[in-house]
Motif scaffolding. Structure first.
Motif, PDB file in Angstrom:
ATOM      1  N   ALA A 155     -18.567 119.116  78.945  1.00 46.57           N
ATOM      2  CA  ALA A 155     -19.865 119.767  79.163  1.00 46.57           C
ATOM      3  C   ALA A 155     -20.599 119.176  80.358  1.00 46.57           C
ATOM      4  CB  ALA A 155     -20.725 119.644  77.907  1.00 46.57           C
ATOM      5  N   SER A 156     -20.348 117.914  80.658  1.00 46.11           N
ATOM      6  CA  SER A 156     -21.110 117.234  81.713  1.00 46.11           C
ATOM      7  C   SER A 156     -20.825 117.789  83.103  1.00 46.11           C
ATOM      8  CB  SER A 156     -20.821 115.726  81.693  1.00 46.11           C
ATOM      9  OG  SER A 156     -19.476 115.458  82.081  1.00 46.11           O
ATOM     10  N   ILE A 157     -19.729 118.562  83.245  1.00 42.11           N
ATOM     11  CA  ILE A 157     -19.444 119.148  84.563  1.00 42.11           C
ATOM     12  C   ILE A 157     -20.553 120.116  84.972  1.00 42.11           C
ATOM     13  CG2 ILE A 157     -18.063 121.115  83.741  1.00 42.11           C
ATOM     14  CD1 ILE A 157     -16.217 120.615  86.143  1.00 42.11           C
ATOM     15  N   ILE A 158     -21.212 120.738  83.988  1.00 44.16           N
ATOM     16  CA  ILE A 158     -22.337 121.635  84.296  1.00 44.16           C
ATOM     17  C   ILE A 158     -23.507 120.826  84.837  1.00 44.16           C
ATOM     18  CG2 ILE A 158     -24.010 123.260  83.312  1.00 44.16           C
ATOM     19  CD1 ILE A 158     -21.878 124.067  81.294  1.00 44.16           C
ATOM     20  N   GLU A 159     -23.766 119.686  84.214  1.00 47.16           N
ATOM     21  CA  GLU A 159     -24.860 118.822  84.672  1.00 47.16           C
ATOM     22  C   GLU A 159     -24.556 118.221  86.039  1.00 47.16           C
ATOM     23  OE1 GLU A 159     -27.454 115.678  82.294  1.00 47.16           O
ATOM     24  OE2 GLU A 159     -25.521 114.802  82.891  1.00 47.16           O
ATOM     25  N   ARG A 160     -23.310 117.823  86.272  1.00 46.92           N
ATOM     26  CA  ARG A 160     -22.959 117.153  87.517  1.00 46.92           C
ATOM     27  C   ARG A 160     -22.754 118.116  88.683  1.00 46.92           C
ATOM     28  NH1 ARG A 160     -18.229 115.442  87.153  1.00 46.92           N
ATOM     29  NH2 ARG A 160     -17.659 115.853  84.985  1.00 46.92           N
ATOM     30  N   ARG A 161     -22.095 119.250  88.423  1.00 45.99           N
ATOM     31  CA  ARG A 161     -21.691 120.135  89.499  1.00 45.99           C
ATOM     32  C   ARG A 161     -22.608 121.336  89.696  1.00 45.99           C
ATOM     33  NH1 ARG A 161     -16.516 119.463  91.222  1.00 45.99           N
ATOM     34  NH2 ARG A 161     -17.285 120.792  92.893  1.00 45.99           N
ATOM     35  N   MET A 162     -23.444 121.629  88.702  1.00 48.60           N
ATOM     36  CA  MET A 162     -24.345 122.777  88.807  1.00 48.60           C
ATOM     37  C   MET A 162     -25.768 122.352  88.461  1.00 48.60           C
ATOM     38  SD  MET A 162     -22.043 125.908  87.261  1.00 48.60           S
ATOM     39  CE  MET A 162     -21.114 125.002  86.054  1.00 48.60           C
ATOM     40  N   ARG A 163     -26.226 121.325  89.127  1.00 46.33           N
ATOM     41  CA  ARG A 163     -27.528 120.753  88.790  1.00 46.33           C
ATOM     42  C   ARG A 163     -28.684 121.350  89.595  1.00 46.33           C
ATOM     43  NH1 ARG A 163     -24.610 117.213  91.797  1.00 46.33           N
ATOM     44  NH2 ARG A 163     -25.523 116.439  93.744  1.00 46.33           N
ATOM     45  N   ARG A 164     -28.389 121.965  90.754  1.00 48.01           N
ATOM     46  CA  ARG A 164     -29.455 122.505  91.602  1.00 48.01           C
ATOM     47  C   ARG A 164     -29.838 123.917  91.176  1.00 48.01           C
ATOM     48  NH1 ARG A 164     -26.211 121.779  97.078  1.00 48.01           N
ATOM     49  NH2 ARG A 164     -24.782 122.884  95.691  1.00 48.01           N
ATOM     50  N   ASP A 165     -31.048 124.306  91.556  1.00 49.94           N
ATOM     51  CA  ASP A 165     -31.516 125.654  91.222  1.00 49.94           C
ATOM     52  C   ASP A 165     -30.615 126.714  91.840  1.00 49.94           C
ATOM     53  OD1 ASP A 165     -33.619 124.634  89.800  1.00 49.94           O
ATOM     54  OD2 ASP A 165     -35.067 124.797  91.433  1.00 49.94           O
ATOM     55  N   VAL A 166     -30.118 126.450  93.067  1.00 51.61           N
ATOM     56  CA  VAL A 166     -29.278 127.444  93.740  1.00 51.61           C
ATOM     57  C   VAL A 166     -27.959 127.638  93.003  1.00 51.61           C
ATOM     58  CG1 VAL A 166     -28.075 125.830  95.288  1.00 51.61           C
ATOM     59  CG2 VAL A 166     -28.477 128.184  96.033  1.00 51.61           C
ATOM     60  N   ASP A 167     -27.531 126.631  92.240  1.00 48.16           N
ATOM     61  CA  ASP A 167     -26.295 126.738  91.460  1.00 48.16           C
ATOM     62  C   ASP A 167     -26.523 127.462  90.134  1.00 48.16           C
ATOM     63  OD1 ASP A 167     -24.814 125.240  93.353  1.00 48.16           O
ATOM     64  OD2 ASP A 167     -25.611 123.376  92.511  1.00 48.16           O
ATOM     65  N   ARG A 168     -27.792 127.629  89.753  1.00 47.19           N
ATOM     66  CA  ARG A 168     -28.120 128.246  88.466  1.00 47.19           C
ATOM     67  C   ARG A 168     -28.956 129.508  88.646  1.00 47.19           C
ATOM     68  NH1 ARG A 168     -29.285 123.222  84.231  1.00 47.19           N
ATOM     69  NH2 ARG A 168     -27.452 121.968  84.817  1.00 47.19           N
ATOM     70  N   GLN A 169     -28.683 130.212  89.703  1.00 45.82           N
ATOM     71  CA  GLN A 169     -29.460 131.415  89.980  1.00 45.82           C
ATOM     72  C   GLN A 169     -29.216 132.512  88.951  1.00 45.82           C
ATOM     73  OE1 GLN A 169     -28.962 132.736  94.004  1.00 45.82           O
ATOM     74  NE2 GLN A 169     -30.303 131.173  94.823  1.00 45.82           N
ATOM     75  N   ASP A 170     -28.058 132.497  88.311  1.00 45.36           N
ATOM     76  CA  ASP A 170     -27.716 133.565  87.373  1.00 45.36           C
ATOM     77  C   ASP A 170     -27.873 133.155  85.913  1.00 45.36           C
ATOM     78  OD1 ASP A 170     -27.139 135.273  89.454  1.00 45.36           O
ATOM     79  OD2 ASP A 170     -25.020 134.725  89.515  1.00 45.36           O
ATOM     80  N   PHE A 171     -28.278 131.900  85.652  1.00 40.82           N
ATOM     81  CA  PHE A 171     -28.401 131.471  84.261  1.00 40.82           C
ATOM     82  C   PHE A 171     -29.378 130.299  84.142  1.00 40.82           C
ATOM     83  CE2 PHE A 171     -25.096 128.828  86.067  1.00 40.82           C
ATOM     84  CZ  PHE A 171     -25.337 127.572  85.535  1.00 40.82           C
ATOM     85  N   THR A 172     -29.885 130.112  82.937  1.00 37.68           N
ATOM     86  CA  THR A 172     -30.660 128.918  82.606  1.00 37.68           C
ATOM     87  C   THR A 172     -29.970 128.245  81.420  1.00 37.68           C
ATOM     88  OG1 THR A 172     -32.091 130.206  81.136  1.00 37.68           O
ATOM     89  CG2 THR A 172     -32.870 129.861  83.390  1.00 37.68           C
ATOM     90  N   VAL A 173     -29.994 126.923  81.397  1.00 31.85           N
ATOM     91  CA  VAL A 173     -29.352 126.166  80.319  1.00 31.85           C
ATOM     92  C   VAL A 173     -30.413 125.815  79.274  1.00 31.85           C
ATOM     93  CG1 VAL A 173     -28.050 124.112  79.694  1.00 31.85           C
ATOM     94  CG2 VAL A 173     -27.632 125.221  81.899  1.00 31.85           C
ATOM     95  N   HIS A 174     -30.268 126.391  78.083  1.00 35.41           N
ATOM     96  CA  HIS A 174     -31.212 126.090  76.998  1.00 35.41           C
ATOM     97  C   HIS A 174     -31.020 124.661  76.502  1.00 35.41           C
ATOM     98  CE1 HIS A 174     -33.658 126.734  73.403  1.00 35.41           C
ATOM     99  NE2 HIS A 174     -32.684 126.152  72.717  1.00 35.41           N
ATOM    100  N   GLY A 175     -29.757 124.221  76.411  1.00 34.13           N
ATOM    101  CA  GLY A 175     -29.475 122.870  75.971  1.00 34.13           C
ATOM    102  C   GLY A 175     -28.014 122.684  75.641  1.00 34.13           C
ATOM    103  N   PHE A 176     -27.667 121.434  75.282  1.00 34.31           N
ATOM    104  CA  PHE A 176     -26.282 121.062  74.976  1.00 34.31           C
ATOM    105  C   PHE A 176     -26.218 120.601  73.511  1.00 34.31           C
ATOM    106  CE2 PHE A 176     -26.795 120.778  79.483  1.00 34.31           C
ATOM    107  CZ  PHE A 176     -25.568 121.104  80.036  1.00 34.31           C
ATOM    108  N   VAL A 177     -25.423 121.285  72.724  1.00 32.22           N
ATOM    109  CA  VAL A 177     -25.306 120.971  71.300  1.00 32.22           C
ATOM    110  C   VAL A 177     -24.356 119.790  71.112  1.00 32.22           C
ATOM    111  CG1 VAL A 177     -24.626 121.835  69.037  1.00 32.22           C
ATOM    112  CG2 VAL A 177     -25.755 123.367  70.670  1.00 32.22           C
ATOM    113  N   ILE A 178     -24.819 118.760  70.408  1.00 26.97           N
ATOM    114  CA  ILE A 178     -23.993 117.579  70.139  1.00 26.97           C
ATOM    115  C   ILE A 178     -22.937 117.945  69.094  1.00 26.97           C
ATOM    116  CG2 ILE A 178     -24.000 115.207  69.267  1.00 26.97           C
ATOM    117  CD1 ILE A 178     -26.950 115.060  70.180  1.00 26.97           C
ATOM    118  N   MET A 179     -21.662 117.729  69.454  1.00 23.93           N
ATOM    119  CA  MET A 179     -20.550 118.053  68.562  1.00 23.93           C
ATOM    120  C   MET A 179     -19.778 116.787  68.214  1.00 23.93           C
ATOM    121  SD  MET A 179     -20.587 121.410  68.149  1.00 23.93           S
ATOM    122  CE  MET A 179     -18.903 121.857  67.691  1.00 23.93           C
ATOM    123  N   GLU A 180     -19.150 116.797  67.066  1.00 22.77           N
ATOM    124  CA  GLU A 180     -18.337 115.651  66.644  1.00 22.77           C
ATOM    125  C   GLU A 180     -17.162 115.474  67.593  1.00 22.77           C
ATOM    126  OE1 GLU A 180     -15.717 114.204  62.747  1.00 22.77           O
ATOM    127  OE2 GLU A 180     -17.073 115.923  62.584  1.00 22.77           O
ATOM    128  N   GLY A 181     -16.924 114.228  68.001  1.00 19.81           N
ATOM    129  CA  GLY A 181     -15.824 113.926  68.913  1.00 19.81           C
ATOM    130  C   GLY A 181     -16.211 113.946  70.382  1.00 19.81           C
TER     131      GLY A 181
END
Length: 467
Positions: A155-181
């Motif tokens: 999941a962190s590739i979204i935070e690292r590679r798509m962190r700028r507004d220009v990289d998220r022009q087509d979507f907004t990230v509501h959040g990251f759900v914590i999963m087991e493992g």
């Protein structure tokens, strides 16, 4: 652009294309009506039906040139002044193209003066519209609200590679759900969500449009029933690999797992007609390019002789790896000093001090690539494809980068998706980044994608963005 690709665009991008088409059509119709009012030039008045047809053709030529100049690139990083310059050039090209086909209208052709007025109105109308949308970011309303299932390394590739507004022009990230493992060192700065309710209830309560499955440990750890329930309620479910591919135009090689490749569409061309006519298309394009550029190549040769002496070689042959790993000699205009590789083979880098003064201009405008027309005619290269690498580097890259050898499943090209998306690479990390784009091209390879790459390459050459 295919209909499926058009459907994948955000509502904002599609609205921009449609509104500007209306403005271009309106500019020509307005020019004709103004002429009728003030009698600027004399011409045979056509019916409203034919006038609308002329206006649509006028709009299509202008929008095609706008595409070629990057004006419909959602990630275009330009000030309004830069956008206006491109708009001027776009309308100029559209005007020239329209005047070329104008005689085919016969006695009902439009006067050149009228087309010039329509082009001037186009600049005013479309630039004013662009300024308005540029200032208030009007076309951001079509963003998807996504929820990422996972908060670890994948999941962190979204935070690292798509962190700028220009990289998220087509979507907004509501959040990251914590999963087991999930890895503890994954998401660091964005919202992490610990679900205390069902996934279905949460997504419906927060108007989630899409769920991105990106948890680190999937075996017996996916809430399949809840994802199914979300799916039948109209919430899109997408794998992290497909999400990255759609949003960035590359394939995350480090996240690939074999089953994804096996079940994924693409990675092989089943279009036998395309494969059969491939050389004919490339050879025809090469001959046209040769006819258009031979004066440039002649001037280049003269400049090299004048600056480096009559005995200095003009061309440079270099062994490269082509289709199915076969070796061939690639021909280029020499842009480096004669002793450039006295210490052995090394990758070219940005601002390389081995490049000559003439070579800097050759690389900036991609003139050094023109002799490769011979490679295209010979059949060892195509116009579009992954750039061929030297065998000395390929052996190491195949051993160190997974799936690197897959780029040799298609013929190498003069230009490619990676060349449009990524600058010169001098390291193994750069080669990995370019491979992500090459695999995307191989998966989605089509005539329309090739045409888009050729059009975008025209933008790079025209604005001197080659490296």
């Amino acid at each position: 652009m295919s209909s499926s690709k058009f459907r994948d665009l955000s509502a904002g991008t599609k609205s921009l294309i449609i509104v500007e088409q209306i403005l271009f059509v309106g500019a020509l119709i307005l020019a004709v009506h103004l002429n009728g009012e003030y009698q600027i030039v004399d011409f045979i008045v056509v019916s409203d039906g034919f006038l609308l047809l002329y206006a649509v053709i006028f709009a299509l030529f202008n929008q095609l040139s706008a595409l070629a100049l990057g004006l419909y690139n959602s990630k275009l990083r330009e000030s309004f002044r830069g956008i206006f310059r491109r708009m001027l050039m776009c309308v100029s090209i559209g005007f020239c193209a329209t005047t070329l086909i104008n005689p085919f209208y016969g006695v009902y052709h439009l006067p050149i003066e009228l087309l010039a007025i329509a082009s001037s109105l186009s600049v005013f109308l479309v630039s004013s519209f662009r300024y308005f949308t540029f200032k208030i970011d009007f076309f951001g309303f079509g963003k998807r609200n996504i929820l990422v299932l996972g908060s670890g390394q994948r999941a962190s590739i979204i935070e690292r590679r798509m962190r700028r507004d220009v990289d998220r022009q087509d979507f907004t990230v509501h959040g990251f759900v914590i999963m087991e493992g999930d890895s503890a060192d994954g998401i660091q700065h964005e919202i992490r969500i610990k679900l205390n309710e069902s996934l279905v209830e949460y997504t419906l309560a927060h108007d989630i449009d899409e769920i991105v499955v990106a948890n680190d440990e999937r075996r017996n750890n996916l809430p399949v029933d809840e994802l199914f329930a979300c799916k039948i309620r109209g919430i899109e479910i997408i794998d992290i690999l497909d999400f990255i591919e759609r949003e960035t135009g590359q394939i995350a090689v480090n996240l690939i797992y074999p089953s994804w490749v096996i079940y994924s569409n693409g990675f092989a061309s089943n279009n036998y007609l395309r494969n059969t006519l491939d050389w004919i298309f490339n050879a025809g394009m090469a001959l046209i390019l040769l006819l258009l550029t031979w004066p440039v190549m002649l001037i280049t040769a003269l400049c090299m002789k004048i600056t480096e002496g009559l005995n200095a070689p003009i061309f440079y042959k270099q062994e490269r790896v082509g289709l199915d790993g076969e070796l061939f000699n690639m021909i280029k205009f020499r842009s480096m000093r004669l002793d450039a590789e006295k210490n052995g083979a090394q990758m070219a880098s940005e601002n390389d001090n081995r490049i000559t003064k003439v070579g800097q201009y050759l690389r900036k405008y991609r003139i050094d690539e023109l002799p490769q027309i011979w490679n295209v005619l010979h059949g060892s290269m195509g116009f579009v494809g992954p750039r061929p690498e030297r065998p000395q580097f390929v052996k190491s890259l195949i051993n160190n980068i997974p799936y690197y050898n897959e780029r040799h499943n298609v013929k190498p090209g003069l230009t490619g998706w990676a060349q449009l998306k990524y600058p010169y690479g001098a390291t193994e990390a750069d080669s990995l980044e370019k491979l992500k784009y090459d695999l995307y091209y191989i998966k989605h390879r089509s005539f329309l994608l090739d045409l888009l790459i050729l059009i975008r390459t025209f933008e790079i050459v025209l604005f001197g963005k080659g490296r």
